[in-house]
Design a protein around this motif. Sequence first.
Motif, PDB file in Angstrom:
ATOM      1  N   VAL A 400       0.840  -1.205   0.000  1.00 47.91           N
ATOM      2  CA  VAL A 400       0.000   0.000   0.000  1.00 47.91           C
ATOM      3  C   VAL A 400       0.871   1.251   0.000  1.00 47.91           C
ATOM      4  CG1 VAL A 400      -1.696   1.314   1.329  1.00 47.91           C
ATOM      5  CG2 VAL A 400      -1.946  -1.176   1.092  1.00 47.91           C
ATOM      6  N   GLU A 401       1.935   1.228   0.822  1.00 45.98           N
ATOM      7  CA  GLU A 401       2.827   2.384   0.909  1.00 45.98           C
ATOM      8  C   GLU A 401       3.442   2.697  -0.455  1.00 45.98           C
ATOM      9  OE1 GLU A 401       6.929   3.712   3.206  1.00 45.98           O
ATOM     10  OE2 GLU A 401       5.909   1.836   3.739  1.00 45.98           O
ATOM     11  N   ARG A 402       3.864   1.622  -1.202  1.00 43.82           N
ATOM     12  CA  ARG A 402       4.473   1.839  -2.522  1.00 43.82           C
ATOM     13  C   ARG A 402       3.439   2.409  -3.496  1.00 43.82           C
ATOM     14  NH1 ARG A 402       7.895  -2.954  -5.169  1.00 43.82           N
ATOM     15  NH2 ARG A 402       9.013  -2.557  -3.229  1.00 43.82           N
ATOM     16  N   ALA A 403       2.214   1.912  -3.427  1.00 42.53           N
ATOM     17  CA  ALA A 403       1.179   2.404  -4.338  1.00 42.53           C
ATOM     18  C   ALA A 403       0.839   3.858  -4.040  1.00 42.53           C
ATOM     19  CB  ALA A 403      -0.063   1.533  -4.237  1.00 42.53           C
ATOM     20  N   ASP A 432       2.824 -11.053  -5.970  1.00 44.39           N
ATOM     21  CA  ASP A 432       3.868 -10.323  -6.690  1.00 44.39           C
ATOM     22  C   ASP A 432       3.783  -8.866  -6.237  1.00 44.39           C
ATOM     23  OD1 ASP A 432       5.213  -8.737  -8.712  1.00 44.39           O
ATOM     24  OD2 ASP A 432       5.245 -10.540  -9.959  1.00 44.39           O
ATOM     25  N   ALA A 433       4.831  -8.381  -5.575  1.00 43.07           N
ATOM     26  CA  ALA A 433       4.809  -7.032  -5.005  1.00 43.07           C
ATOM     27  C   ALA A 433       4.597  -5.969  -6.070  1.00 43.07           C
ATOM     28  CB  ALA A 433       6.110  -6.780  -4.239  1.00 43.07           C
ATOM     29  N   VAL A 434       5.293  -6.107  -7.181  1.00 38.33           N
ATOM     30  CA  VAL A 434       5.188  -5.092  -8.230  1.00 38.33           C
ATOM     31  C   VAL A 434       3.790  -5.074  -8.821  1.00 38.33           C
ATOM     32  CG1 VAL A 434       6.042  -4.414 -10.513  1.00 38.33           C
ATOM     33  CG2 VAL A 434       7.650  -5.174  -8.741  1.00 38.33           C
ATOM     34  N   ARG A 435       3.237  -6.264  -9.120  1.00 37.37           N
ATOM     35  CA  ARG A 435       1.925  -6.306  -9.757  1.00 37.37           C
ATOM     36  C   ARG A 435       0.821  -5.810  -8.807  1.00 37.37           C
ATOM     37  NH1 ARG A 435       4.464  -6.128 -14.159  1.00 37.37           N
ATOM     38  NH2 ARG A 435       5.553  -8.032 -14.755  1.00 37.37           N
ATOM     39  N   LEU A 436       0.932  -6.191  -7.518  1.00 31.52           N
ATOM     40  CA  LEU A 436      -0.057  -5.707  -6.566  1.00 31.52           C
ATOM     41  C   LEU A 436       0.014  -4.193  -6.416  1.00 31.52           C
ATOM     42  CD1 LEU A 436       0.180  -8.468  -3.798  1.00 31.52           C
ATOM     43  CD2 LEU A 436      -1.734  -8.045  -5.351  1.00 31.52           C
ATOM     44  N   ALA A 437       1.246  -3.674  -6.396  1.00 32.27           N
ATOM     45  CA  ALA A 437       1.407  -2.214  -6.297  1.00 32.27           C
ATOM     46  C   ALA A 437       0.821  -1.538  -7.536  1.00 32.27           C
ATOM     47  CB  ALA A 437       2.894  -1.872  -6.145  1.00 32.27           C
ATOM     48  N   GLN A 438       1.004  -2.170  -8.736  1.00 27.75           N
ATOM     49  CA  GLN A 438       0.432  -1.612  -9.952  1.00 27.75           C
ATOM     50  C   GLN A 438      -1.094  -1.553  -9.876  1.00 27.75           C
ATOM     51  OE1 GLN A 438       2.099  -4.215 -12.904  1.00 27.75           O
ATOM     52  NE2 GLN A 438       3.565  -2.686 -13.585  1.00 27.75           N
ATOM     53  N   VAL A 439      -1.684  -2.629  -9.353  1.00 28.15           N
ATOM     54  CA  VAL A 439      -3.148  -2.665  -9.243  1.00 28.15           C
ATOM     55  C   VAL A 439      -3.643  -1.527  -8.351  1.00 28.15           C
ATOM     56  CG1 VAL A 439      -5.105  -3.996  -8.387  1.00 28.15           C
ATOM     57  CG2 VAL A 439      -3.304  -5.140  -9.699  1.00 28.15           C
ATOM     58  N   LEU A 440      -3.023  -1.401  -7.158  1.00 28.83           N
ATOM     59  CA  LEU A 440      -3.452  -0.339  -6.229  1.00 28.83           C
ATOM     60  C   LEU A 440      -3.162   1.043  -6.798  1.00 28.83           C
ATOM     61  CD1 LEU A 440      -2.359  -1.872  -2.801  1.00 28.83           C
ATOM     62  CD2 LEU A 440      -4.669  -1.706  -3.747  1.00 28.83           C
ATOM     63  N   THR A 441      -2.026   1.172  -7.475  1.00 27.33           N
ATOM     64  CA  THR A 441      -1.673   2.476  -8.076  1.00 27.33           C
ATOM     65  C   THR A 441      -2.715   2.882  -9.114  1.00 27.33           C
ATOM     66  OG1 THR A 441       0.693   2.117  -7.721  1.00 27.33           O
ATOM     67  CG2 THR A 441       0.062   3.703  -9.427  1.00 27.33           C
ATOM     68  N   ASN A 442      -3.114   1.940  -9.997  1.00 31.25           N
ATOM     69  CA  ASN A 442      -4.115   2.253 -11.021  1.00 31.25           C
ATOM     70  C   ASN A 442      -5.446   2.639 -10.393  1.00 31.25           C
ATOM     71  OD1 ASN A 442      -2.368   1.814 -13.168  1.00 31.25           O
ATOM     72  ND2 ASN A 442      -2.885  -0.367 -13.339  1.00 31.25           N
ATOM     73  N   LEU A 443      -5.811   1.943  -9.311  1.00 34.48           N
ATOM     74  CA  LEU A 443      -7.065   2.299  -8.628  1.00 34.48           C
ATOM     75  C   LEU A 443      -6.992   3.713  -8.067  1.00 34.48           C
ATOM     76  CD1 LEU A 443      -7.833  -1.050  -6.721  1.00 34.48           C
ATOM     77  CD2 LEU A 443      -9.094  -0.092  -8.668  1.00 34.48           C
TER      78      LEU A 443
END
Length: 452
Positions: A400-403, A432-443
């Motif tokens: 969450v912090e990265r996103a 996958d940390a990167v993919r999860l961060a991408q999902v939250l970032t896009n949201l």
Amino acid sequence: EQRLASYALVGEALRDTLTIAGVARAFLESGGPAVGASAGAVALVAGDDRAFETVATIGNDPPLAERWSRFPNEGALLPAVVALRGGEPIWCRTPEEYVVAFPPLVVTERVPDVRACALLPLVWGGRHLGALTFEFATARDFPEDERAFLQTLAAQCAQAVAAARDHEAQRAARAAADAERRRLRLVIDRMPFGVVVVDASGRTVHHNALAPRLLGHPVHEVDSVAEFSYYGGVHADGRPYAPEDYPMARALGGEVVEQELTHYRRGNGSPTILSISAAPVYEDGRLVYAVAAFQDVAAREAASEALHAASEALREGDRRKDEFLAMLAHELRNPLAPLRNAAEILRRSKDPSAGELARAMIERQLAQMVRLVDDLLDVSRIATGKLKLHRDVLRLDEVVERAVETSRPRIDAQGHRLFVHLPHEPVRVRGDAVRLAQVLTNLLNNAAKYTD
């Protein structure tokens, strides 16, 4: 009586021969003795009309007969030429009259034995066919009854020769037609595809050897169009052919059918596809035959379908590649804003802790970009449009912090406020940390973009 007997002999001889030479010899051998001739000949106008050909002789010396087997239809005063041109019989009753009539012939050939001769033109149906010649070893008066007999004999000879010539012409024409048909059948039998020929009623009259091999069973000897249903052809949409639908039946109706695909089941039950062409055959404006030629194109059609499938697969691969690259291009832009913020912090802040946070942010975003660039360089993933996941045990608060870190610049730019509520205890997930961060970032980015 002898002359009457000669007529009977001629009739009997003609029953046994239909050739021109045979007919001519029959009249010479039957008529000559009846009038006491020592020699005789029948010469006919050749096909080119420029010469005479001697077709039969009696009583002549063989070398002499050979020399006069063909002679010109012009020039010297030759007996057959004179008789034909004059159109009337020539009667040379004495050697003197013969010498006067034909001096070149007498001088050239030295014919001392000819004491009299009768030269009779052969005319039938208005056509000058040639001449009938009888020679005599003694002088002769040729009384009226003898002249009448010889003229009647010449007329009958002309009629018989004309009939024999017509017969030979018809026989030659039939032989030529038969030879042509044999050549045509040989060509059909050598063709690299099946061929079937039917007459105007639909009755099978010929097929080549390849036809039953392609069909997988003998060619059915049908007698009419109604029996075409025996073949059991099927349209591409599964409808069975009606008898009148077959290319051959349509060709009998005057239609030219080109390369129609027909689904067919061989004699052993195996399915195949035939490409059939058919056309009508006319003679003097009347339809007399229809011919169909066909070949097995199942392998070709299968190859065509495989090629089409491969082409569709390539197009689908291109579409996935474009989507994949568009997604990566979008994801590559996300880390740029945090990197700019971190660079601005480093430039302005003198606080060491703030600098440390900025460097940590840069490291995280650079790791994110490295991962995205790796995806971009992986050709196989670009072609399939698939992402590779690196699964690890993660702390959800770090994701969450990265996103939030990535989306913060956009949220601030839109004037929004973001509140983050996390559990007191760390929550761990496998992903996958990167993919999860991408999902939250896009949201978060979409929320920032579409929130008023």
